[in-house]
Design a protein around this motif. Sequence first.
Motif, PDB file in Angstrom:
ATOM      1  N   UNK A 111       0.822  -1.211   0.000  1.00 34.26           N
ATOM      2  CA  UNK A 111       0.000   0.000   0.000  1.00 34.26           C
ATOM      3  C   UNK A 111       0.854   1.257   0.000  1.00 34.26           C
ATOM      4  N   UNK A 112       1.991   1.200   0.669  1.00 32.06           N
ATOM      5  CA  UNK A 112       2.881   2.365   0.705  1.00 32.06           C
ATOM      6  C   UNK A 112       3.590   2.553  -0.628  1.00 32.06           C
ATOM      7  N   UNK A 113       4.068   1.428  -1.188  1.00 31.54           N
ATOM      8  CA  UNK A 113       4.749   1.432  -2.495  1.00 31.54           C
ATOM      9  C   UNK A 113       5.926   2.395  -2.543  1.00 31.54           C
ATOM     10  N   UNK A 114       6.655   2.495  -1.455  1.00 31.82           N
ATOM     11  CA  UNK A 114       7.861   3.320  -1.444  1.00 31.82           C
ATOM     12  C   UNK A 114       9.076   2.430  -1.677  1.00 31.82           C
ATOM     13  N   UNK A 115      10.053   2.916  -2.408  1.00 28.46           N
ATOM     14  CA  UNK A 115      11.241   2.099  -2.648  1.00 28.46           C
ATOM     15  C   UNK A 115      11.919   1.633  -1.361  1.00 28.46           C
ATOM     16  N   UNK A 116      11.962   2.511  -0.353  1.00 26.56           N
ATOM     17  CA  UNK A 116      12.606   2.119   0.901  1.00 26.56           C
ATOM     18  C   UNK A 116      11.847   0.986   1.578  1.00 26.56           C
ATOM     19  N   UNK A 117      10.499   1.014   1.471  1.00 31.13           N
ATOM     20  CA  UNK A 117       9.710  -0.060   2.076  1.00 31.13           C
ATOM     21  C   UNK A 117       9.930  -1.374   1.328  1.00 31.13           C
ATOM     22  N   UNK A 118       9.956  -1.303  -0.023  1.00 30.86           N
ATOM     23  CA  UNK A 118      10.200  -2.521  -0.787  1.00 30.86           C
ATOM     24  C   UNK A 118      11.608  -3.061  -0.523  1.00 30.86           C
ATOM     25  N   UNK A 119      12.561  -2.167  -0.306  1.00 32.51           N
ATOM     26  CA  UNK A 119      13.930  -2.614  -0.016  1.00 32.51           C
ATOM     27  C   UNK A 119      13.990  -3.407   1.278  1.00 32.51           C
ATOM     28  N   UNK A 120      13.233  -2.999   2.269  1.00 30.76           N
ATOM     29  CA  UNK A 120      13.186  -3.735   3.534  1.00 30.76           C
ATOM     30  C   UNK A 120      12.289  -4.963   3.435  1.00 30.76           C
ATOM     31  N   UNK A 121      11.350  -4.940   2.500  1.00 34.60           N
ATOM     32  CA  UNK A 121      10.425  -6.058   2.372  1.00 34.60           C
ATOM     33  C   UNK A 121      11.128  -7.300   1.840  1.00 34.60           C
ATOM     34  N   UNK A 122      12.092  -7.117   0.944  1.00 39.25           N
ATOM     35  CA  UNK A 122      12.764  -8.278   0.343  1.00 39.25           C
ATOM     36  C   UNK A 122      13.428  -9.155   1.405  1.00 39.25           C
ATOM     37  N   UNK A 123      14.300  -8.618   2.282  1.00 38.76           N
ATOM     38  CA  UNK A 123      14.869  -9.497   3.317  1.00 38.76           C
ATOM     39  C   UNK A 123      13.817 -10.007   4.291  1.00 38.76           C
ATOM     40  N   UNK A 124      12.763  -9.200   4.527  1.00 37.67           N
ATOM     41  CA  UNK A 124      11.688  -9.650   5.420  1.00 37.67           C
ATOM     42  C   UNK A 124      10.973 -10.861   4.818  1.00 37.67           C
ATOM     43  N   UNK A 125      10.649 -10.809   3.517  1.00 35.87           N
ATOM     44  CA  UNK A 125       9.958 -11.918   2.881  1.00 35.87           C
ATOM     45  C   UNK A 125      10.859 -13.160   2.811  1.00 35.87           C
ATOM     46  N   UNK A 126      12.105 -12.961   2.418  1.00 35.48           N
ATOM     47  CA  UNK A 126      13.017 -14.110   2.348  1.00 35.48           C
ATOM     48  C   UNK A 126      13.231 -14.731   3.717  1.00 35.48           C
ATOM     49  N   UNK A 127      13.364 -13.893   4.729  1.00 33.89           N
ATOM     50  CA  UNK A 127      13.550 -14.413   6.084  1.00 33.89           C
ATOM     51  C   UNK A 127      12.336 -15.179   6.564  1.00 33.89           C
ATOM     52  N   UNK A 128      11.127 -14.696   6.231  1.00 36.97           N
ATOM     53  CA  UNK A 128       9.912 -15.389   6.649  1.00 36.97           C
ATOM     54  C   UNK A 128       9.813 -16.767   5.998  1.00 36.97           C
ATOM     55  N   UNK A 129      10.110 -16.815   4.678  1.00 38.58           N
ATOM     56  CA  UNK A 129      10.058 -18.104   3.978  1.00 38.58           C
ATOM     57  C   UNK A 129      11.117 -19.058   4.531  1.00 38.58           C
ATOM     58  N   UNK A 130      12.312 -18.544   4.771  1.00 41.00           N
ATOM     59  CA  UNK A 130      13.375 -19.391   5.304  1.00 41.00           C
ATOM     60  C   UNK A 130      13.033 -19.885   6.705  1.00 41.00           C
ATOM     61  N   UNK A 131      12.433 -19.027   7.539  1.00 46.98           N
ATOM     62  CA  UNK A 131      12.046 -19.411   8.907  1.00 46.98           C
ATOM     63  C   UNK A 131      11.027 -20.544   8.862  1.00 46.98           C
ATOM     64  N   UNK A 132      10.033 -20.425   7.959  1.00 48.32           N
ATOM     65  CA  UNK A 132       9.021 -21.467   7.849  1.00 48.32           C
ATOM     66  C   UNK A 132       9.620 -22.761   7.290  1.00 48.32           C
ATOM     67  N   UNK A 133      10.493 -22.636   6.290  1.00 48.64           N
ATOM     68  CA  UNK A 133      11.086 -23.827   5.683  1.00 48.64           C
ATOM     69  C   UNK A 133      12.025 -24.542   6.632  1.00 48.64           C
ATOM     70  N   UNK A 134      12.663 -23.792   7.521  1.00 45.59           N
ATOM     71  CA  UNK A 134      13.583 -24.414   8.472  1.00 45.59           C
ATOM     72  C   UNK A 134      12.846 -25.322   9.446  1.00 45.59           C
ATOM     73  N   UNK A 135      11.630 -24.970   9.782  1.00 44.45           N
ATOM     74  CA  UNK A 135      10.847 -25.780  10.714  1.00 44.45           C
ATOM     75  C   UNK A 135      10.120 -26.890   9.976  1.00 44.45           C
ATOM     76  N   UNK A 136       9.480 -26.544   8.828  1.00 46.74           N
ATOM     77  CA  UNK A 136       8.735 -27.536   8.049  1.00 46.74           C
ATOM     78  C   UNK A 136       8.917 -27.186   6.573  1.00 46.74           C
TER      79      UNK A 136
END
Length: 607
Positions: free
Chosen positions: A327-352
């Motif tokens: 909703x914000x669509x700011x470059x700075x927000x998307x820049x922080x979103x990439x590691x956040x999304x990758x970290x979330x997927x990795x956290x879930x994959x590490x457990x299951x």
Amino acid sequence: MRLRRPSLPESVVAALCGLWVGLFLAAEISVAIPVALGAAGLTLVLPQRPVLAGAALALPQLGLAIMQVTNETAAALAPLILVVYTVGRHASLWPGIAVAAVFPVAALIEALDLTTFLFAIVVTGSVYAYGRVVRRRARAADAALLAASELQATDAAALTIRTIADERARLGGQSLAVLRDSIAAMRKDATAAEADLDPGSIESIAARGRHAVTELRWLLGLLRSAPVPDPPPDSPPDRRWVTDAVVAAALIGFGALEISFGEWVVPSPMVWGTAVGLPLCVAVRSRSTPTACGMAVILVGGALLAGIQPLAISIVPVALLAWSVGATSRPSAWAMFVPFALGTVAWSAAIAPGNAPFAAALVALPAFAGHEWSAYDRAGRVAAARAEKLRADINARIELARRDERLRIARELHDVTSHAVGVMVMQAAAAQALRQRDPAAARQALHVVLTTAEQASTELEMMFDLLESGAIGSPGLARASREPLPVLVQRLRGVGLDITLELPPVPTQFDDTVYRIVQESLTNIVRHSDAQNVRVTVTVDDHGVNVLVADDGRDTADRVGDTDGTRFGLAGLSERVQAAGGTLRAGRHSGGFSVEATLPSEPQVHS
């Protein structure tokens, strides 16, 4: 209705959906490729036929669930998300819900577990809600675009004409009715008083005249008053942080309950840290989405390194943060979103490891929906701002025309009634003073009252007829009927003025303006001056027309406009002269007071 050609984004999404289904079903069934192609084809038309295509994609999930061929695979995840989001975005409420409900039912048949069923309902409902929210914003944007288009197509000139016609009928009719009744009553009293010179009837004429003057002054003041602009609307305060704080507090509460009573949770400082920290990220997202995502990256990274199992309630703050980024669509927000999304997927994959596709969808869909919502929101705000500007321009044009019409009505009312009422009041006072010592002169004064009232009544009735027929236009109300200028001068000679008139033939376009200049000047002399001699000189040459009304009276404050509506008369006279391209001067001269107007043959622009 025929199907349109799918857009490039729709084609890419359909291809990715088919690829997703084919990859996850390749090892499960032999017909994986035909199923994948069918899923891609249905996805291609899903935005145009959401219910039919959605049902065609959803119903096979029941068969696959019954056949137990989707167990431990994520093949249904992409169709599920696309169908549920699309029916929420494009379909009507209940047909969309019916299609979306197929997926929780399929989950129940496949797992035969109430917890799984409830979880499927939550996920499906969340995805459907994303689609409905975007649908609502898209419709608001469409409405704003439609409003702007309608305003763009509005015939401002025709709308202004209709508004002015309404204004003329409403204000003009109301004003004329008040003055007509007063003049009719004065005429009736004058008829009664002429026979026996009854002092009560004569006094009634003067009293009604004073009342008419008061009414006229009030009406002219109302018509000439400048409109008070509406104050700008106050911008509502931004209360999103309050909502975010409440949501964060609720999430912390649910996380505490899950840690305390969930058999699958092993309490630890890191578990409590994520249970509190992720909701706190939600609390600050409205103030700074990049900061909130940065905090979430640290928390998710710490949980990944610590190897703790994600709480079920953590799904909510992750989805909310992803939505905020889109909703914000700011470059700075998307820049922080990439590691956040990758970290979330990795956290879930590490457990299951099998949950990685679901985790990817958990962060991707809200971000996509938020981005789509933001695009419609921007389009709607731009269209609303454009519509507001168009509306303001139209309203300003109408208000200017309304203001001009009110001023014109004020001028004409003054021209028609102020002269007549002033003369009638003066003659009633003269009749009262002469009643006993010179009855003949008193009757002559009352006769002047009667003739003046008759003339004014005739003009008012003509004005009423024009109002009712809608034929009144730019020439003005008072042009409907008036006596010739020599008749006006002769009538005013009857009140005791020695008037010399020099009147050559006047060009037609100046005839009405010349009449009103002389009428207003003579009326002011009668009402506000002790002058005995008046010279009215009208000259016409190749350059235009010049009108000079000079008297030998003493100057008074009322002469230049102080009471009884005189200031409205001079103001209206000045406006009338300027409208003809001329100039007006009024003031003392060596032997009295004069009003002079110059009307050029070629109108000049006044700055």
